[in-house]
Enzyme design. Structure first.
Site, PDB file in Angstrom:
ATOM      1  N   SER A  20       0.818  -1.220   0.000  1.00  0.00           N
ATOM      2  CA  SER A  20       0.000   0.000   0.000  1.00  0.00           C
ATOM      3  C   SER A  20       0.846   1.262   0.000  1.00  0.00           C
ATOM      4  O   SER A  20       0.630   2.164  -0.830  1.00  0.00           O
ATOM      5  CB  SER A  20      -0.944  -0.003   1.214  1.00  0.00           C
ATOM      6  OG  SER A  20      -0.212  -0.025   2.429  1.00  0.00           O
ATOM      7  N   ASP A  21       1.817   1.373   0.906  1.00  0.00           N
ATOM      8  CA  ASP A  21       2.588   2.615   0.949  1.00  0.00           C
ATOM      9  C   ASP A  21       3.597   2.697  -0.190  1.00  0.00           C
ATOM     10  O   ASP A  21       3.930   3.793  -0.648  1.00  0.00           O
ATOM     11  CB  ASP A  21       3.258   2.812   2.309  1.00  0.00           C
ATOM     12  CG  ASP A  21       4.176   1.683   2.703  1.00  0.00           C
ATOM     13  OD1 ASP A  21       4.148   0.631   2.055  1.00  0.00           O
ATOM     14  OD2 ASP A  21       4.918   1.850   3.692  1.00  0.00           O
TER      15      ASP A  21
END
Length: 632
Positions: free
Chosen positions: A492-493
């Site tokens: 996600s990041d």
């Protein structure tokens, strides 16, 4: 001398190395006996000796071998001209007064140096090592498959021995991590590995004797934690009867059951997937004189009279970070005393065979969709052993062997196995943002152009094959992984930071940085980020949080905590907000309402987990991937 290489093998000898983007981002070391002159070899040896002398004070290497190589090839790495040295010295003597001009000059020098560390692929290579149990896992895995000498040359083995000796603590043991205190897991695994790599029981200037004493003074290797018990069982220096059950049948449960492995954090489920196969097969590698000798060396009693039932639940106090709760002891007691005896005999053995076949299908799925790199180093080696056990002559095993070098890294402290196949995408995304923050992009457009090209070629362009839900995979299309596109697991990041970097680069002239990432690709990244938001507004690492925190009570590892499910993180959530906010500035109409709602929910989540003193508890995902205890 050793040489760091990138991308595909130019001589065409690795036809079985699969790749979806021509191996962009690949980094690996190869030994060339004809490389380097006498002076260059002396520089390498000096770097090695200096690390060894300071090994108890400085645990981390500085990638000096890579830097020396780049200095040879590019000639300007350290920028240590006499003029610059004298200028810096003079400024220090006169009292360094900070001014905009001096800051600008300093940034330019830093960027010039940084540009020489960039590859033609556009990424910055580097060491992602640290955990000390990874290399032993690899060596044991290669040993039991009979491939250790075929895969690891004498030069490989020498550098691996150097690495382990360099990171032996003063008390004779090894830690879970190079900076950690000695543990039974680290010490027993490292000692066994050195023996398999040819070290005599009394070699290493007494280092082997000290290691063996450390083990025996704490009651012997019967107290090694469960992951170590498994590897020693596979090698044949520990008995499977002393191992807590890892039944493959759990994979046959319906998905709605909260403890189904498909609901676990991907790193956890993909480690226990091949572990369950090895446990179900009770696989033991070939016996040899060295294996029988190790049996005598690491225990306080003769091997044949050891109490394996007692050893099953025994863990050294140095390793006991996550004590097992009573409910877990009850559950495993039932599995050991009732479940396993039934499943080992007909007709229930049919269920065991069905489960093993099912597990093997999932192993092949993971291998094929990651081009045999796998999610991480632990399941990489375990999957490799499983493929060999299924068919020693299989193409799958051969493909695994060719991808081992992706995980090996060489520095002045020796050769290690990394915690991932690198951190390429993560480093490039953050590097681009840092370079642009200097407002000196006009001067270093060539560096940004290469980075821009790497970002474009590293984005995941399709979902994993087949019906992803059947394989417990989230969608992948549009994401950026931590390392390379061939790894195939978006984070996600990493996706959010890749999105930010791509958008910032798109604001620059095409003449400076090349063609921007297509809007469609940016939209794909946004779609993936939106799909990863949990109901409470937070973002986890790889997938949605699929089960409940109480599942941690059946976490069977004694050395790691909070690994059973994918938890939400303030870092991942913050990155998602920033990436989406930047995207809406350029594309205000794409899924506007959904993005607005997502940002509000994410911000509320971050506020909800803020501590009373105004701070946040932070656990970097990078550290979690590198197997640090949660409080570090």
């Amino acid at each position: 001398m050793w040489k760091l290489k990138f991308s595909k093998n130019k001589d065409g000898t690795e036809e079985l190395v699969r790749s979806v983007n021509k191996n962009i981002g690949r980094q690996f070391w190869e030994y060339d006996p004809n490389l380097g002159n006498e002076q260059e070899r002396a520089q390498v040896e000096h770097a090695r000796k200096q690390f060894h002398v300071n090994r108890f004070k400085t645990k981390n290497s500085s990638d000096l071998l890579m830097r020396l190589q780049f200095e040879r090839e590019k000639g300007v790495l350290n920028m240590k001209s006499e003029k610059n040295n004298n200028k810096v010295k003079m400024e220090k003597e006169e009292g360094y007064i900070i001014s905009e001009e001096k800051v600008g000059k300093t940034l330019k020098r830093a960027l010039r140096c940084y540009s020489t560390l960039q590859t033609e692929d556009g990424f910055w290579p580097g060491d992602y090592g640290g955990p000390l149990f990874l290399l032993p896992s690899l060596v044991i895995g290669l040993w039991v498959t009979g491939a250790v000498n075929a895969v690891l040359t004498p030069e490989h083995q020498s550098e691996m021995r150097r690495y382990l000796f360099n990171h032996q603590n003063e008390d004779g043991g090894w830690g879970l991590h190079i900076e950690g205190p000695s543990t039974m897991f680290g010490t027993a695994m490292s000692y066994v590995t050195l023996r398999l790599l040819g070290e005599d029981i009394d070699s290493g200037d007494g280092a082997m004797q000290k290691a063996r004493k450390w083990i025996l003074d704490r009651g012997g290797a019967t107290s090694i934690p469960s992951w170590g018990k498994l590897w020693l069982s596979v090698l044949g220096v520990y008995e499977w009867s002393g191992m807590k059950a890892i039944p493959p049948e759990i994979w046959l449960l319906p998905y709605f059951v909260p403890l189904h492995p498909g609901r676990m954090w991907c790193h956890t489920r993909l480690v226990y997937l091949p572990m369950s196969y090895l446990y179900g097969r009770r696989f033991v590698g070939p016996f040899s004189a060295i294996v029988l000798s190790i049996r005598r060396e690491i225990y306080t009693l003769p091997y044949h009279i050891l109490n394996w039932d007692h050893a099953k639940y025994h863990c050294a106090k140095e390793d006991l970070y996550h004590p097992c709760p009573m409910i877990q002891n009850i559950l495993w007691g039932f599995l050991d005393n009732v479940g396993e005896p039934l499943l080992m005999h007909w007709p229930y053995s049919k269920l065991r065979n069905k489960a093993l076949n099912h597990v093997m299908k999932h192993i092949h799925y993971e291998d094929e969709n990651t081009n045999y790199i796998c999610l991480g180093p632990v399941n990489k080696v375990l999957n490799m052993v499983c493929c060999w056990l299924e068919n020693p002559n299989s193409e799958a095993f051969k493909c695994h062997i060719l991808r081992i070098k992706d995980y090996l890294w060489l520095a002045e402290d020796g050769m290690k196995m990394q915690g991932y196949n690198g951190s390429q995408c993560w480093d490039v995304a953050l590097s681009v943002q840092a370079i642009l923050a200097t407002n000196l992009d006009d001067e270093y457009g060539s560096m940004l152009k290469k980075a821009n090209n790497f970002i474009k070629l590293s984005q995941v362009t399709m979902n994993s094959s087949g019906n992803t839900s059947c394989w417990y995979r989230h969608i992948s299309k549009g994401g950026w992984p931590f390392s390379t596109q061939d790894n195939g697991w978006p984070v996600s990041d990493c996706t959010a930071e890749g999105l930010k970097a791509a958008i910032l680069l798109s604001n620059l002239p095409i003449e400076s940085v090349g063609k921007a990432v297509e809007t469609e690709q940016l939209c794909n990244a946004v779609n993936l980020i939106l799909s990863l938001q949990n109901r409470n507004g937070g973002f986890a690492s790889y997938e949605l949080t699929r089960s409940y925190t109480w599942l941690e009570k059946i976490n069977p590892t004694e050395t790691f905590e909070d690994i059973t499910i994918d938890y939400q993180y303030v870092e991942c959530t913050s990155a998602a907000i920033q990436g989406l906010a930047l995207f809406t500035q350029q594309n205000p109409r794409h899924r506007k309402m959904e993005i607005d709602i997502c940002i509000v929910k994410a911000a509320n989540y971050i506020e909800s987990i803020q501590w009373a003193d105004g701070s946040w508890f932070a656990l970097l995902l990078v550290d979690k991937l590198n197997y640090w205890p949660k409080e570090v």
